[in-house]
Scaffold this active site. Structure first.
Site, short mmCIF file in Angstrom:
data_model
loop_
_atom_site.label_atom_id
_atom_site.label_comp_id
_atom_site.label_asym_id
_atom_site.label_seq_id
_atom_site.Cartn_x
_atom_site.Cartn_y
_atom_site.Cartn_z
N GLU A 1 38.48 -8.51 17.34
CA GLU A 1 38.39 -7.12 17.77
C GLU A 1 39.13 -6.24 16.78
O GLU A 1 40.33 -6.42 16.55
CB GLU A 1 39.00 -6.98 19.16
CG GLU A 1 38.70 -5.65 19.78
CD GLU A 1 39.29 -5.52 21.16
OE1 GLU A 1 40.45 -5.92 21.33
OE2 GLU A 1 38.60 -5.01 22.05
N CYS B 1 37.02 -0.44 24.75
CA CYS B 1 36.85 -1.89 24.90
C CYS B 1 35.37 -2.25 24.91
O CYS B 1 35.00 -3.37 24.60
CB CYS B 1 37.55 -2.39 26.14
SG CYS B 1 37.13 -1.45 27.57
N LYS C 1 53.21 1.55 34.56
CA LYS C 1 53.83 1.54 33.24
C LYS C 1 52.72 1.88 32.23
O LYS C 1 51.89 1.05 31.89
CB LYS C 1 54.44 0.15 32.94
CG LYS C 1 55.15 0.08 31.60
CD LYS C 1 54.18 -0.43 30.56
CE LYS C 1 54.69 -0.53 29.17
NZ LYS C 1 54.44 0.66 28.34
N GLU D 1 42.09 -7.21 32.09
CA GLU D 1 40.93 -6.67 31.39
C GLU D 1 41.29 -6.59 29.92
O GLU D 1 42.12 -5.77 29.54
CB GLU D 1 40.55 -5.30 31.93
CG GLU D 1 39.85 -5.33 33.26
CD GLU D 1 38.55 -6.09 33.23
OE1 GLU D 1 37.93 -6.22 32.15
OE2 GLU D 1 38.15 -6.57 34.30
P1 NDP Z 1 48.58 -3.67 24.39
O1 NDP Z 1 48.33 -4.97 25.04
O2 NDP Z 1 49.45 -3.63 23.22
O3 NDP Z 1 49.22 -2.64 25.42
C1 NDP Z 1 48.72 -2.44 26.71
C2 NDP Z 1 49.88 -2.11 27.63
O4 NDP Z 1 50.72 -3.27 27.78
C3 NDP Z 1 50.79 -1.00 27.11
O5 NDP Z 1 51.26 -0.26 28.20
C4 NDP Z 1 51.91 -1.80 26.45
O6 NDP Z 1 53.12 -1.09 26.30
C5 NDP Z 1 52.06 -2.93 27.43
N1 NDP Z 1 52.70 -4.13 26.91
C6 NDP Z 1 52.84 -4.49 25.62
N2 NDP Z 1 53.46 -5.70 25.54
C7 NDP Z 1 53.71 -6.10 26.82
C8 NDP Z 1 54.30 -7.26 27.39
N3 NDP Z 1 54.75 -8.25 26.64
N4 NDP Z 1 54.36 -7.35 28.73
C9 NDP Z 1 53.91 -6.35 29.51
N5 NDP Z 1 53.33 -5.23 29.02
C10 NDP Z 1 53.22 -5.10 27.69
O7 NDP Z 1 47.15 -3.06 24.10
P2 NDP Z 1 46.83 -1.66 23.45
O8 NDP Z 1 47.59 -0.59 24.11
O9 NDP Z 1 46.97 -1.80 21.99
O10 NDP Z 1 45.30 -1.44 23.90
C11 NDP Z 1 44.25 -1.80 23.10
C12 NDP Z 1 43.66 -3.09 23.59
O11 NDP Z 1 43.26 -2.97 24.95
C13 NDP Z 1 42.44 -3.46 22.84
O12 NDP Z 1 42.51 -4.80 22.44
C14 NDP Z 1 41.29 -3.24 23.83
O13 NDP Z 1 40.19 -4.03 23.67
C15 NDP Z 1 41.95 -3.48 25.13
N6 NDP Z 1 41.27 -2.74 26.19
C16 NDP Z 1 40.51 -3.43 27.10
C17 NDP Z 1 39.84 -2.79 28.09
C18 NDP Z 1 39.04 -3.54 29.09
O14 NDP Z 1 38.77 -3.01 30.15
N7 NDP Z 1 38.62 -4.77 28.84
C19 NDP Z 1 39.91 -1.33 28.22
C20 NDP Z 1 40.75 -0.71 27.24
C21 NDP Z 1 41.41 -1.41 26.26
P3 NDP Z 1 53.42 -0.29 24.95
O15 NDP Z 1 52.39 0.77 24.86
O16 NDP Z 1 54.77 0.23 25.20
O17 NDP Z 1 53.35 -1.27 23.83
#
Ligand code: NDP
Length: 504
Positions: A394, A293, A184, A259
């Site tokens: 963040e 990240c 997803k 992560e």
């Molecule tokens: P989100 O948590 O909003 O989204 C990540 C994924 O989860 C997307 O596919 C999103 O779908 C999905 N999602 C959203 N809500 C739910 C839910 N309730 N249950 C299951 N899945 C869900 O994060 P972002 O996309 O905004 O990414 C940015 C964040 O990710 C930053 O905070 C960053 O630090 C972190 N990050 C961490 C990394 C690491 O390795 N530590 C690497 C990269 C990013 P949809 O897009 O449809 O909302």
């Protein structure tokens, strides 16, 4: 994500990939993906899926699992290798599509794809290693060993900031262990996921082993986590989302690998090579528009060199060229969407309200052909204190908070005052100080005389504290998320030997 059931444009439509077939969402609904550098550029329409599509994908995975787990791991590795070779062959096409959909500059997009290639080749090799232990038994005429076995169906939920690399990191580790996957992807980057899964199908992963379901977190992510036939969830994204997934999964003892974010610090000591430090800070803070990240969002600098360093950073930040990542002259691309731009702008206000001095940037950039994109000027806030919100939360944009300290002890304390623990770095010419930092910094990754970004795929990737829940991606450590250990004892003595109690 805007739902557009009735839009009429010439942009292509893309479906889900379930059981080896491309098909629309069962509801027939779609959503758009647009170029963040120019929102007039419509990339395509994608399946706005829901629980019914998730259920179909999980069923397809379940059906494919027995044959896939019975396929010898080295054979799985051959398919993985073919996938890596296809990624390499299509690198330029993928990088362009990635820049168009996510915004990072082309050189970084190539790096994103290259991470996919590297991990595919690494995991192809794991197909021939997949090491367990063979170890002496405590009893005579007895054999003891441990092997890895697949967990089952893996739900892979990924963010938009590394739309090729992160799905590859997760899926290749899951697949080489013999799991089937349901991906997803983030709703901001569905096209990258489609292109990736097309190549996986071409590489020869059997039907149902790799499935893709696009759509929102609420309508696809939640049902994927809640589906009782999903055996492991690997998630990268926001901390609040991660905690929600963990809570849901706990109800059925689901294995969950998280992560999450970072608030990564670069320390610059008085004896540092400042030229080197400036290059590393600019790259770490403003590369990928700060949307990594591992991006550096805190500069912890010794007071004795702070004025000089900040002056040089301001000069460099002001000279960075904003624009479409597809232009070779661009240094910094757009933020992912308008909500991100609003969030970053909000944090600049939070910082100045807390007493920080805005010394570079600070606002959305709309001039010179930038008006249709989500651009934000590289921003530096000086005089930030360790517990200020801009030092703790963040921001995920091109904002660097400068914290001034006196000496190593205070620097280490400030580095570790974060709720996150992903990446950190120290610039120093003193070997003893460098080794102390390697020991003391409470992060999963530490760099010496380099920025906070640049992880290599054959080492474990991940963090401590609020950054995750103890799992690691990449390297052979990634296999732990996607495999069960089985310990096997073979007694060839021909008599009853009771372990632990009768071997004195
Ligand atoms: P989100 O948590 O909003 O989204 C990540 C994924 O989860 C997307 O596919 C999103 O779908 C999905 N999602 C959203 N809500 C739910 C839910 N309730 N249950 C299951 N899945 C869900 O994060 P972002 O996309 O905004 O990414 C940015 C964040 O990710 C930053 O905070 C960053 O630090 C972190 N990050 C961490 C990394 C690491 O390795 N530590 C690497 C990269 C990013 P949809 O897009 O449809 O909302």
């Amino acid at each position: 994500m805007a739902e557009t059931p009735s839009i009429t444009t010439k942009a292509p439509s893309f479906g889900n990939f379930i059981g080896g077939e491309w098909r629309p969402a069962e509801s027939g609904r779609t959503f758009e993906s647009r170029n963040p550098a120019d929102s007039r550029d419509l990339i395509g329409h994608f399946a706005a899926s829901d629980a019914a599509d998730v259920a179909a994908a999980v069923r397809a995975a379940e059906e494919a699992l027995p044959a896939w787990r019975a396929t010898p791991a080295p054979k799985r590795g051959e398919i993985m290798y073919a996938f890596g070779a296809l990624l390499a062959q299509h690198k330029e096409r993928l990088a362009h599509a990635l820049t168009r959909e996510m915004g990072k500059v082309l050189a970084e997009a190539r790096g994103d794809v290259q991470e996919g290639i590297d991990i595919a080749y690494l995991m192809a090799g794991e197909g021939r290693r997949m090491f367990g232990d063979t170890t002496p038994s405590e009893l005579p005429d007895k054999w003891a060993m441990s092997i890895r076995q697949p967990v089952g169906t893996a739900g892979i939920i990924t963010p938009w900031n590394f739309p090729i690399a992160i799905p590859c990191w997760k899926m290749t580790a899951a697949l080489i262990c013999g799991n089937a996957v349901v991906l997803k992807p983030a709703s901001d980057t569905p096209h990258c996921a489609v292109l990736l899964v097309e190549l996986m199908a071409q590489a020869g992963f059997p039907a149902g082993v790799v499935n893709l379901v696009t759509g929102s977190g609420a309508e696809v992510g939640v049902p994927l986590v809640d589906n009782p036939d999903v055996n492991v969830i690997s998630f990268t994204g926001n901390g609040d989302t991660g905690r929600d997934i963990l809570r849901r999964g706990a109800k059925r003892m689901l294995r969950v690998s998280l992560e999450l974010g970072g608030k990564n610090a670069i320390v610059v000591m008085a004896d540092a090579d400042l030229d080197l430090a400036v290059d590393g800070i600019v790259w770490s803070a403003f590369g990928t528009t700060g949307q990594r990240c591992t991006a550096c969002s805190r500069l912890v600098v010794d007071e004795s060199v702070a004025d000089e360093l900040v002056g040089r950073l301001v000069d460099r930040a002001n000279r960075l060229r904003l624009g479409s990542g597809l232009e070779t002259t661009t240094d910094v691309g757009p933020l992912i969407n308008s909500a991100a731009s609003d969030k970053v702008g909000g944090y600049v206000g939070v910082g100045t309200d807390e007493g920080a001095r805005l010394v570079a940037g600070g606002s959305a950039a709309t001039s010179d052909g930038l008006a249709h994109g989500h651009f934000f000027s590289p921003t530096i806030l000086d005089g930030v204190r360790p517990m200020d919100r801009v030092a703790q939360e963040e921001i995920f944009g091109p904002v660097l908070s400068v914290l001034r300290v006196s000496g190593y002890e205070e620097a280490a304390m400030v580095v570790n005052s974060s709720r996150y623990g992903l990446s950190s770095s120290i610039y120093t010419r003193d070997t003893n100080t460098a080794f102390r930092a390697m020991r003391d910094f409470a992060t999963g990754i530490v760099y010496v005389n380099a920025g906070t970004i640049g992880a290599e795929t054959h080492l474990p990737f991940g963090g401590i504290k609020g950054t995750g829940n103890g799992h690691r991606e990449a390297g052979h450590a990634a296999l732990d998320t996607f495999s069960e250990w089985k310990s096997i004892y073979v007694d060839y003595s021909g008599r009853l030997q009771r372990a632990q109690i009768d071997n004195q």
